[in-house]
Design a protein around this motif. Sequence first.
Motif, PDB file in Angstrom:
ATOM      1  N   ASN A  71       9.533  -7.464 -39.828  1.00  0.00           N
ATOM      2  CA  ASN A  71       9.896  -8.808 -40.302  1.00  0.00           C
ATOM      3  C   ASN A  71       8.741  -9.792 -40.395  1.00  0.00           C
ATOM      4  N   ARG A  72       7.599  -9.434 -39.846  1.00  0.00           N
ATOM      5  CA  ARG A  72       6.471 -10.363 -39.766  1.00  0.00           C
ATOM      6  C   ARG A  72       6.057 -10.884 -41.147  1.00  0.00           C
ATOM      7  N   GLU A  73       5.831  -9.969 -42.078  1.00  0.00           N
ATOM      8  CA  GLU A  73       5.390 -10.374 -43.417  1.00  0.00           C
ATOM      9  C   GLU A  73       6.467 -11.175 -44.141  1.00  0.00           C
ATOM     10  N   LYS A  74       7.722 -10.790 -43.969  1.00  0.00           N
ATOM     11  CA  LYS A  74       8.837 -11.486 -44.619  1.00  0.00           C
ATOM     12  C   LYS A  74       8.931 -12.937 -44.148  1.00  0.00           C
ATOM     13  N   VAL A  75       8.754 -13.157 -42.848  1.00  0.00           N
ATOM     14  CA  VAL A  75       8.815 -14.522 -42.312  1.00  0.00           C
ATOM     15  C   VAL A  75       7.644 -15.351 -42.831  1.00  0.00           C
ATOM     16  N   MET A  76       6.463 -14.749 -42.859  1.00  0.00           N
ATOM     17  CA  MET A  76       5.287 -15.470 -43.347  1.00  0.00           C
ATOM     18  C   MET A  76       5.461 -15.855 -44.815  1.00  0.00           C
ATOM     19  N   ASN A  77       5.977 -14.932 -45.619  1.00  0.00           N
ATOM     20  CA  ASN A  77       6.203 -15.222 -47.040  1.00  0.00           C
ATOM     21  C   ASN A  77       7.247 -16.315 -47.225  1.00  0.00           C
ATOM     22  N   ASP A  78       8.246 -16.326 -46.356  1.00  0.00           N
ATOM     23  CA  ASP A  78       9.282 -17.353 -46.437  1.00  0.00           C
ATOM     24  C   ASP A  78       8.696 -18.736 -46.173  1.00  0.00           C
ATOM     25  N   TYR A  79       7.859 -18.832 -45.147  1.00  0.00           N
ATOM     26  CA  TYR A  79       7.209 -20.116 -44.856  1.00  0.00           C
ATOM     27  C   TYR A  79       6.254 -20.508 -45.975  1.00  0.00           C
ATOM     28  N   ALA A  80       5.541 -19.526 -46.536  1.00  0.00           N
ATOM     29  CA  ALA A  80       4.586 -19.808 -47.608  1.00  0.00           C
ATOM     30  C   ALA A  80       5.297 -20.326 -48.863  1.00  0.00           C
ATOM     31  N   SER A  81       6.549 -19.899 -49.060  1.00  0.00           N
ATOM     32  CA  SER A  81       7.307 -20.352 -50.224  1.00  0.00           C
ATOM     33  C   SER A  81       7.813 -21.781 -50.053  1.00  0.00           C
ATOM     34  N   ARG A  82       7.872 -22.243 -48.811  1.00  0.00           N
ATOM     35  CA  ARG A  82       8.401 -23.587 -48.545  1.00  0.00           C
ATOM     36  C   ARG A  82       7.341 -24.593 -48.126  1.00  0.00           C
ATOM     37  N   TYR A  83       6.210 -24.094 -47.616  1.00  0.00           N
ATOM     38  CA  TYR A  83       5.157 -24.976 -47.132  1.00  0.00           C
ATOM     39  C   TYR A  83       3.793 -24.472 -47.607  1.00  0.00           C
ATOM     40  N   ASP A  84       2.824 -25.372 -47.592  1.00  0.00           N
ATOM     41  CA  ASP A  84       1.445 -24.982 -47.883  1.00  0.00           C
ATOM     42  C   ASP A  84       0.812 -24.531 -46.570  1.00  0.00           C
ATOM     43  N   ILE A  85       0.702 -23.217 -46.382  1.00  0.00           N
ATOM     44  CA  ILE A  85       0.166 -22.698 -45.125  1.00  0.00           C
ATOM     45  C   ILE A  85      -1.289 -22.269 -45.246  1.00  0.00           C
ATOM     46  N   SER A  86      -1.870 -22.483 -46.413  1.00  0.00           N
ATOM     47  CA  SER A  86      -3.274 -22.112 -46.603  1.00  0.00           C
ATOM     48  C   SER A  86      -4.155 -22.969 -45.697  1.00  0.00           C
ATOM     49  N   GLY A  87      -5.014 -22.322 -44.967  1.00  0.00           N
ATOM     50  CA  GLY A  87      -5.929 -23.037 -44.082  1.00  0.00           C
ATOM     51  C   GLY A  87      -5.319 -23.477 -42.770  1.00  0.00           C
ATOM     52  N   ASN A  90      -3.732 -20.906 -36.445  1.00  0.00           N
ATOM     53  CA  ASN A  90      -2.646 -20.544 -35.530  1.00  0.00           C
ATOM     54  C   ASN A  90      -1.284 -20.727 -36.199  1.00  0.00           C
ATOM     55  N   PHE A  91      -1.144 -20.134 -37.379  1.00  0.00           N
ATOM     56  CA  PHE A  91       0.086 -20.286 -38.161  1.00  0.00           C
ATOM     57  C   PHE A  91       1.337 -20.041 -37.332  1.00  0.00           C
ATOM     58  N   TRP A  92       1.362 -18.952 -36.557  1.00  0.00           N
ATOM     59  CA  TRP A  92       2.574 -18.556 -35.844  1.00  0.00           C
ATOM     60  C   TRP A  92       2.981 -19.562 -34.775  1.00  0.00           C
ATOM     61  N   TYR A  93       2.048 -20.430 -34.356  1.00  0.00           N
ATOM     62  CA  TYR A  93       2.354 -21.394 -33.293  1.00  0.00           C
ATOM     63  C   TYR A  93       2.335 -22.835 -33.799  1.00  0.00           C
ATOM     64  N   SER A  94       2.197 -23.006 -35.109  1.00  0.00           N
ATOM     65  CA  SER A  94       2.224 -24.346 -35.695  1.00  0.00           C
ATOM     66  C   SER A  94       3.674 -24.756 -35.950  1.00  0.00           C
ATOM     67  N   ARG A  95       3.867 -26.068 -36.117  1.00  0.00           N
ATOM     68  CA  ARG A  95       5.226 -26.567 -36.364  1.00  0.00           C
ATOM     69  C   ARG A  95       5.381 -26.958 -37.825  1.00  0.00           C
ATOM     70  N   PHE A  96       6.485 -26.531 -38.425  1.00  0.00           N
ATOM     71  CA  PHE A  96       6.836 -26.892 -39.789  1.00  0.00           C
ATOM     72  C   PHE A  96       8.236 -27.493 -39.740  1.00  0.00           C
ATOM     73  N   ASP A  97       8.297 -28.795 -39.981  1.00  0.00           N
ATOM     74  CA  ASP A  97       9.567 -29.523 -39.828  1.00  0.00           C
ATOM     75  C   ASP A  97      10.167 -29.269 -38.443  1.00  0.00           C
ATOM     76  N   GLY A  98       9.291 -29.209 -37.452  1.00  0.00           N
ATOM     77  CA  GLY A  98       9.731 -29.045 -36.072  1.00  0.00           C
ATOM     78  C   GLY A  98      10.011 -27.620 -35.651  1.00  0.00           C
ATOM     79  N   VAL A  99       9.842 -26.660 -36.564  1.00  0.00           N
ATOM     80  CA  VAL A  99      10.148 -25.265 -36.256  1.00  0.00           C
ATOM     81  C   VAL A  99       8.865 -24.444 -36.189  1.00  0.00           C
ATOM     82  N   ILE A 100       8.766 -23.581 -35.184  1.00  0.00           N
ATOM     83  CA  ILE A 100       7.607 -22.723 -35.004  1.00  0.00           C
ATOM     84  C   ILE A 100       7.900 -21.354 -35.625  1.00  0.00           C
TER      85      ILE A 100
END
Length: 202
Positions: A71-87, A90-100
């Motif tokens: 599921n790792r790649e699927k979750v990353m792609n899901d976040y990439a489709s909703r947020y700008d995660i380039s750059g 510590n992507f996995w421990y960052s907060r996006f709309d309050g969610v890690i």
Amino acid sequence: MNKKVIISIVGVILVCLLIFIISVSKPEKVKETPSEIFTEALTDTTRERFTVTVNGDVISPEEIEYFTKRNREKVMNDYASRYDISGVENFWYSRFDGVIPEDTLYDICLENAVQYKVAFQLMKENGIYDTTSYADFYKMAQEYNKNNEGKNVTSGLSRIDMDNFYTYYFSSGKAKLEKILDTLDIDSYINDKINEAEIINR
């Protein structure tokens, strides 16, 4: 000296003292997210901290690791489709709309593990398998591959992919369970059993 001046001086001293105390103190980190528990659970020294049971059967850290890889790649792609995660460091421990993201990954992996565990319990009850243990299925796959090494298998698999062995036994067992229970919607049946299951996470 004026009483107001004395009060002001005392107030300034107290504020300075409070700032000093805060600056030198190091509060203990409090673990608030399941991802932190999950991360520690995957280390050899803290495996005992991870305990999730489904109707009394333990979900092992190895099961979570299995679904993490899937599921790792699927979750990353899901976040990439909703947020700008380039750059983002510590992507996995960052907060996006309050969610890690790691919390999201953990929740999905745990959901998968519970689904598989309940399904394997149903398969055991109906005589398809005699175990619900992840470790047992791993050994079964190893033994299958060893017994069929160098052989020309006329029917069935010649080798079970060890990266997907758990899913192989799940899919094979689910097809047999569907026939035994005589249902065309085995997924709904399993989901109903999940809703009835006793799941303890501690």
